[in-house]
Design a protein around this motif. Structure first.
Motif, PDB file in Angstrom:
ATOM      1  N   GLY A 112      22.219  35.487   6.211  1.00 29.71           N
ATOM      2  CA  GLY A 112      23.592  35.107   6.533  1.00 29.71           C
ATOM      3  C   GLY A 112      24.527  35.183   5.341  1.00 29.71           C
ATOM      4  N   GLY A 113      24.003  35.528   4.166  1.00 33.08           N
ATOM      5  CA  GLY A 113      24.830  35.631   2.977  1.00 33.08           C
ATOM      6  C   GLY A 113      25.760  36.830   3.042  1.00 33.08           C
ATOM      7  N   HIS A 114      26.931  36.692   2.426  1.00 35.80           N
ATOM      8  CA  HIS A 114      27.919  37.782   2.460  1.00 35.80           C
ATOM      9  C   HIS A 114      28.602  37.914   1.108  1.00 35.80           C
ATOM     10  N   ILE A 115      28.897  39.155   0.729  1.00 33.71           N
ATOM     11  CA  ILE A 115      29.557  39.449  -0.545  1.00 33.71           C
ATOM     12  C   ILE A 115      30.928  40.071  -0.289  1.00 33.71           C
ATOM     13  N   THR A 116      31.939  39.524  -0.948  1.00 32.02           N
ATOM     14  CA  THR A 116      33.262  40.135  -0.982  1.00 32.02           C
ATOM     15  C   THR A 116      33.444  40.694  -2.383  1.00 32.02           C
ATOM     16  N   THR A 117      33.781  41.974  -2.478  1.00 26.10           N
ATOM     17  CA  THR A 117      33.906  42.601  -3.798  1.00 26.10           C
ATOM     18  C   THR A 117      35.258  43.295  -3.919  1.00 26.10           C
ATOM     19  N   LYS A 158      27.628  45.688   6.650  1.00 26.05           N
ATOM     20  CA  LYS A 158      27.948  44.415   7.299  1.00 26.05           C
ATOM     21  C   LYS A 158      27.842  43.234   6.338  1.00 26.05           C
ATOM     22  N   GLU A 159      27.095  43.421   5.269  1.00 30.29           N
ATOM     23  CA  GLU A 159      26.862  42.317   4.328  1.00 30.29           C
ATOM     24  C   GLU A 159      27.828  42.320   3.159  1.00 30.29           C
ATOM     25  N   ILE A 160      28.525  43.454   2.952  1.00 26.25           N
ATOM     26  CA  ILE A 160      29.432  43.585   1.807  1.00 26.25           C
ATOM     27  C   ILE A 160      30.804  44.039   2.301  1.00 26.25           C
ATOM     28  N   THR A 161      31.836  43.291   1.927  1.00 21.76           N
ATOM     29  CA  THR A 161      33.218  43.655   2.247  1.00 21.76           C
ATOM     30  C   THR A 161      33.936  44.044   0.966  1.00 21.76           C
ATOM     31  N   LEU A 162      34.447  45.276   0.915  1.00 18.74           N
ATOM     32  CA  LEU A 162      35.169  45.747  -0.264  1.00 18.74           C
ATOM     33  C   LEU A 162      36.665  45.635  -0.008  1.00 18.74           C
TER      34      LEU A 162
END
Length: 213
Positions: free
Chosen positions: A78-83, A105-109
């Protein structure tokens, strides 16, 4: 200094190469001379993530997406990264790398100037990885602290500037003096803010790990 270099070389010799897609992305970045986190810093980052188990991660400075992909493999379910990335030439490469790694789905740029983007974020984030323009760290800090959850961790990379940070301002090349001055200000601020507890480590090119009180 020679002993420190020998120790660093020995530690690096213990590291194992990444495999699979992330290994390919790492090799491609190195061949293209794209700066990515050093091997010993990668290991430290993994350990911190496994200890903190953050669900919400903010990365300031995507480059080609290597570190975001690396971090995504060490988050709880459920972890998510915004970069955030502002360099137009690297953004499509990062997006393609996220796709290659199956991490879309796990990383939003988010594209844009890091400070402006950070000001528009609500947070809180359990973990923030600072790895963008070194001369801007001091300007990003107020927003990073605002966005950081209580007991959240801020990891800042490349704070030793290949040893320049130890030198007098006048011993540093003129073109690097502004960055040198600002990084010294940044480290002083990290160590003297009442809302942070910070440890500065001579790991890789230097890292600072701060916990919000």
């Amino acid at each position: 200094m020679e002993m420190s270099e020998r120790i660093a070389t020995y530690i690096q010799s213990l590291e194992s190469p990444e495999t699979g897609i992330i290994g390919e992305i790492e090799r491609e970045a190195l061949e293209a001379h794209v700066p990515i986190i050093r091997k010993e810093t990668q290991s430290f980052l993994k350990v911190v993530l496994m200890m903190k188990r953050p669900l919400r991660v903010l990365e300031v400075g995507t480059a080609v997406g290597f570190s975001a992909i690396l971090m995504s493999g060490h988050l709880p379910e459920g972890g998510h990264i915004t970069t955030i990335e502002n360099y137009e030439k690297r953004i499509p490469i990062a997006r393609e790398n996220f796709k290659r790694a199956g991490k879309e789905k796990e990383i939003t740029l988010i594209e844009g100037d890091a400070l402006e983007v950070m000001r528009g974020l609500a947070g809180p984030y359990d973990f923030i990885f600072m790895d963008a323009a070194k001369g801007q760290y001091i300007h990003y800090l107020p927003e990073a602290v605002r966005l950081l959850a209580p007991s959240g961790a801020l990891l800042s990379d490349n704070v030793m500037q290949d040893g320049d940070i130890l030198e007098s301002r006048f011993a540093v090349e003129r073109r690097n003096r502004t960055i040198h001055k600002r990084m010294r200000e940044y480290l002083y601020e990290l160590k003297h803010r009442e809302d942070l507890e910070t440890s500065i480590l001579p790991l890789g090119d230097g890292v600072a790990l701060s916990i919000r009180k």
